[in-house]
Design a protein around this motif. Structure first.
Motif, PDB file in Angstrom:
ATOM      1  N   VAL A  39      -1.368  -8.842  11.468  1.00 32.60           N
ATOM      2  CA  VAL A  39      -0.612  -8.024  11.626  1.00 32.60           C
ATOM      3  C   VAL A  39      -0.855  -7.121  10.804  1.00 32.60           C
ATOM      4  O   VAL A  39      -0.488  -6.189  10.536  1.00 32.60           O
ATOM      5  CB  VAL A  39       0.408  -7.911  13.147  1.00 32.60           C
ATOM      6  CG1 VAL A  39       1.630  -6.958  12.949  1.00 32.60           C
ATOM      7  CG2 VAL A  39       0.138  -8.171  14.326  1.00 32.60           C
ATOM      8  N   ILE A  40      -0.043  -7.540   9.419  1.00 36.35           N
ATOM      9  CA  ILE A  40       0.787  -7.249   7.805  1.00 36.35           C
ATOM     10  C   ILE A  40      -0.833  -6.728   7.071  1.00 36.35           C
ATOM     11  O   ILE A  40      -0.904  -5.895   6.836  1.00 36.35           O
ATOM     12  CB  ILE A  40       1.325  -8.493   7.524  1.00 36.35           C
ATOM     13  CG1 ILE A  40       2.344  -8.802   8.072  1.00 36.35           C
ATOM     14  CG2 ILE A  40       1.969  -7.697   6.025  1.00 36.35           C
ATOM     15  CD1 ILE A  40       3.293  -7.101   8.634  1.00 36.35           C
ATOM     16  N   ASP A  41      -1.938  -6.837   7.033  1.00 35.60           N
ATOM     17  CA  ASP A  41      -2.442  -7.012   6.678  1.00 35.60           C
ATOM     18  C   ASP A  41      -3.494  -5.497   7.149  1.00 35.60           C
ATOM     19  O   ASP A  41      -3.591  -4.857   6.107  1.00 35.60           O
ATOM     20  CB  ASP A  41      -4.210  -8.019   7.188  1.00 35.60           C
ATOM     21  CG  ASP A  41      -4.476  -9.566   6.086  1.00 35.60           C
ATOM     22  OD1 ASP A  41      -4.855 -10.571   6.493  1.00 35.60           O
ATOM     23  OD2 ASP A  41      -3.210  -9.502   5.482  1.00 35.60           O
ATOM     24  N   ILE A  42      -3.084  -5.154   9.050  1.00 34.84           N
ATOM     25  CA  ILE A  42      -3.287  -3.975   8.990  1.00 34.84           C
ATOM     26  C   ILE A  42      -2.074  -3.183   8.553  1.00 34.84           C
ATOM     27  O   ILE A  42      -2.629  -2.388   8.202  1.00 34.84           O
ATOM     28  CB  ILE A  42      -3.604  -4.642  10.873  1.00 34.84           C
ATOM     29  CG1 ILE A  42      -4.262  -5.892  10.744  1.00 34.84           C
ATOM     30  CG2 ILE A  42      -3.653  -3.075  11.162  1.00 34.84           C
ATOM     31  CD1 ILE A  42      -4.553  -5.559  13.000  1.00 34.84           C
ATOM     32  N   LEU A  43      -0.994  -3.328   8.760  1.00 33.31           N
ATOM     33  CA  LEU A  43      -0.073  -2.707   7.884  1.00 33.31           C
ATOM     34  C   LEU A  43      -0.274  -2.074   6.558  1.00 33.31           C
ATOM     35  O   LEU A  43      -0.613  -0.784   6.431  1.00 33.31           O
ATOM     36  CB  LEU A  43       1.238  -3.041   8.480  1.00 33.31           C
ATOM     37  CG  LEU A  43       1.851  -2.612   7.363  1.00 33.31           C
ATOM     38  CD1 LEU A  43       2.655  -1.374   8.108  1.00 33.31           C
ATOM     39  CD2 LEU A  43       3.558  -3.591   7.109  1.00 33.31           C
ATOM     40  N   ARG A  44      -1.090  -3.238   6.175  1.00 35.03           N
ATOM     41  CA  ARG A  44      -1.283  -2.526   4.413  1.00 35.03           C
ATOM     42  C   ARG A  44      -2.400  -1.982   4.154  1.00 35.03           C
ATOM     43  O   ARG A  44      -2.618  -0.798   3.730  1.00 35.03           O
ATOM     44  CB  ARG A  44      -2.026  -4.020   4.144  1.00 35.03           C
ATOM     45  CG  ARG A  44      -0.643  -5.188   3.473  1.00 35.03           C
ATOM     46  CD  ARG A  44       0.377  -4.015   2.376  1.00 35.03           C
ATOM     47  NE  ARG A  44       1.501  -5.852   2.326  1.00 35.03           N
ATOM     48  CZ  ARG A  44       3.291  -5.381   3.047  1.00 35.03           C
ATOM     49  NH1 ARG A  44       3.384  -3.275   3.871  1.00 35.03           N
ATOM     50  NH2 ARG A  44       3.991  -5.304   2.575  1.00 35.03           N
ATOM     51  N   ALA A  45      -3.536  -1.830   5.513  1.00 39.09           N
ATOM     52  CA  ALA A  45      -4.987  -0.910   4.868  1.00 39.09           C
ATOM     53  C   ALA A  45      -4.741   0.337   6.011  1.00 39.09           C
ATOM     54  O   ALA A  45      -5.018   0.942   5.246  1.00 39.09           O
ATOM     55  CB  ALA A  45      -5.535  -1.518   6.408  1.00 39.09           C
ATOM     56  N   TYR A  46      -2.990   0.377   6.613  1.00 40.01           N
ATOM     57  CA  TYR A  46      -2.911   2.362   7.020  1.00 40.01           C
ATOM     58  C   TYR A  46      -2.145   2.377   5.927  1.00 40.01           C
ATOM     59  O   TYR A  46      -2.419   3.991   5.856  1.00 40.01           O
ATOM     60  CB  TYR A  46      -1.848   1.526   8.470  1.00 40.01           C
ATOM     61  CG  TYR A  46      -2.153   1.536   9.498  1.00 40.01           C
ATOM     62  CD1 TYR A  46      -1.721   1.105  10.961  1.00 40.01           C
ATOM     63  CD2 TYR A  46      -4.015   1.407  10.156  1.00 40.01           C
ATOM     64  CE1 TYR A  46      -1.965   0.850  12.270  1.00 40.01           C
ATOM     65  CE2 TYR A  46      -4.674   1.335  11.177  1.00 40.01           C
ATOM     66  CZ  TYR A  46      -4.014   1.099  12.010  1.00 40.01           C
ATOM     67  OH  TYR A  46      -4.138   0.561  13.217  1.00 40.01           O
ATOM     68  N   GLU A  47      -1.403   1.976   5.334  1.00 41.94           N
ATOM     69  CA  GLU A  47      -0.263   2.301   4.490  1.00 41.94           C
ATOM     70  C   GLU A  47      -1.081   2.727   2.967  1.00 41.94           C
ATOM     71  O   GLU A  47      -0.952   3.526   2.727  1.00 41.94           O
ATOM     72  CB  GLU A  47       0.753   0.775   3.283  1.00 41.94           C
ATOM     73  CG  GLU A  47       1.954   0.372   4.567  1.00 41.94           C
ATOM     74  CD  GLU A  47       2.295  -0.885   3.592  1.00 41.94           C
ATOM     75  OE1 GLU A  47       2.003  -1.335   2.776  1.00 41.94           O
ATOM     76  OE2 GLU A  47       3.717  -0.772   3.871  1.00 41.94           O
ATOM     77  N   ASN A  48      -2.466   1.688   2.972  1.00 37.16           N
ATOM     78  CA  ASN A  48      -3.338   2.087   1.789  1.00 37.16           C
ATOM     79  C   ASN A  48      -3.770   3.133   2.171  1.00 37.16           C
ATOM     80  O   ASN A  48      -4.429   4.491   1.016  1.00 37.16           O
ATOM     81  CB  ASN A  48      -4.375   1.194   1.689  1.00 37.16           C
ATOM     82  CG  ASN A  48      -3.350  -0.709   1.170  1.00 37.16           C
ATOM     83  OD1 ASN A  48      -2.472   0.007   0.348  1.00 37.16           O
ATOM     84  ND2 ASN A  48      -4.394  -1.347   1.017  1.00 37.16           N
TER      85      ASN A  48
END
Ligand SMILES: O=P(O)(O)OC[C@@H](O)[C@@H](O)c1c[nH]c2ccccc12
Length: 227
Positions: A39-48
């Motif tokens: 889930v945190i990898d998806i969060l980082r993708a959205y932030e980036n």
């Protein structure tokens, strides 16, 4: 000072397409959406990709997990919207304790208690995004002090078994008479064309499935934000 969701949408909309990016575990139509990703990898993708905010569904009908909400809120500076079928003051307080910044309240579910629940959200320092899907729902939200109106292009009580497209946003946005509220179009936004149509009558869009089903959520989101 970290801006709330409404204020961030107002700032972003001058430069990019404001997209609230949803971390959605499961879809009643498409099934598992996380597909063993972190889930945190998806969060980082959205932030980036410059999401204006993050939405996370804790509802068990969507296989959400309250612990994940707390983790996401801890891990990001972006405003986090908690989505669930909120029916109690305790759930509002729990949302604030998880350090989310906004809470979804569903007009169809709360009816004339919506205004009271918006006030309760504000007492817990949460922004209220009140979701509407009909003219009656719009009357309900206009009785409240909600700062954000979410037009759901589907009827959430049908748990995504119905179809829905941006024409619902086009129809309902014209019925909003109280100015000064942020309007978000949500559900069924799959293409840049859908997004452009929605942003003709809304300030921001909320996208879940199309991002979660993309092989590369970061570039998919970037194509919406910068498109
Ligand atoms: O996956 P989509 O079609 O982009 O839709 C996202 C979001 O609008 C949808 O998940 C949603 C809107 N309101 C809700 C209330 C509860 C759970 C989920 C939702």
């Amino acid at each position: 000072m970290d801006f709330g969701l409404a204020e961030r949408i107002e700032v972003y909309r001058e430069f990019v397409n404001p997209v609230i990016a949803e971390i959605k575990t499961y879809s009643p139509i498409h099934g598992d959406l996380v597909r063993n990703r972190n889930v945190i990898d998806i969060l980082r993708a959205y932030e980036n990709a410059n999401a204006v905010g993050i939405s996370y569904i804790t509802a068990r009908e969507f296989k959400g997990d309250f612990e994940n909400l707390k983790l996401i809120c801890k891990e990001t500076e972006l405003p986090v919207l908690r989505k669930d079928f909120i029916l109690s003051k305790e759930e509002i307080e729990r949302t604030a304790s998880a350090e989310a910044s906004a809470i979804l309240l569903i007009a169809r579910l709360l009816g004339h208690k919506t205004a009271e629940f918006v006030d309760l959200a504000h007492e817990s320092d949460l922004e209220a995004l009140v979701e509407v899907h009909s003219a009656e729902d719009i009357q309900i939200v206009e009785e409240s002090k909600a700062e954000i109106i979410g037009i759901n292009n589907r009827d959430i009580m049908k748990l995504e078994k119905d179809d829905g497209d941006v024409s619902v946003t086009e129809r309902l946005s014209g019925l909003i008479s109280v100015k000064g509220r942020i309007v978000v179009s949500a559900s069924g936004i799959r293409t840049l064309e859908d997004l452009k149509r929605a942003l003709k009558c809304a300030d921001a869009v909320l996208i879940g499935t199309a991002l979660m089903m993309a092989d590369d959520p970061e570039s998919k989101l970037r194509s919406f934000v910068e498109g």
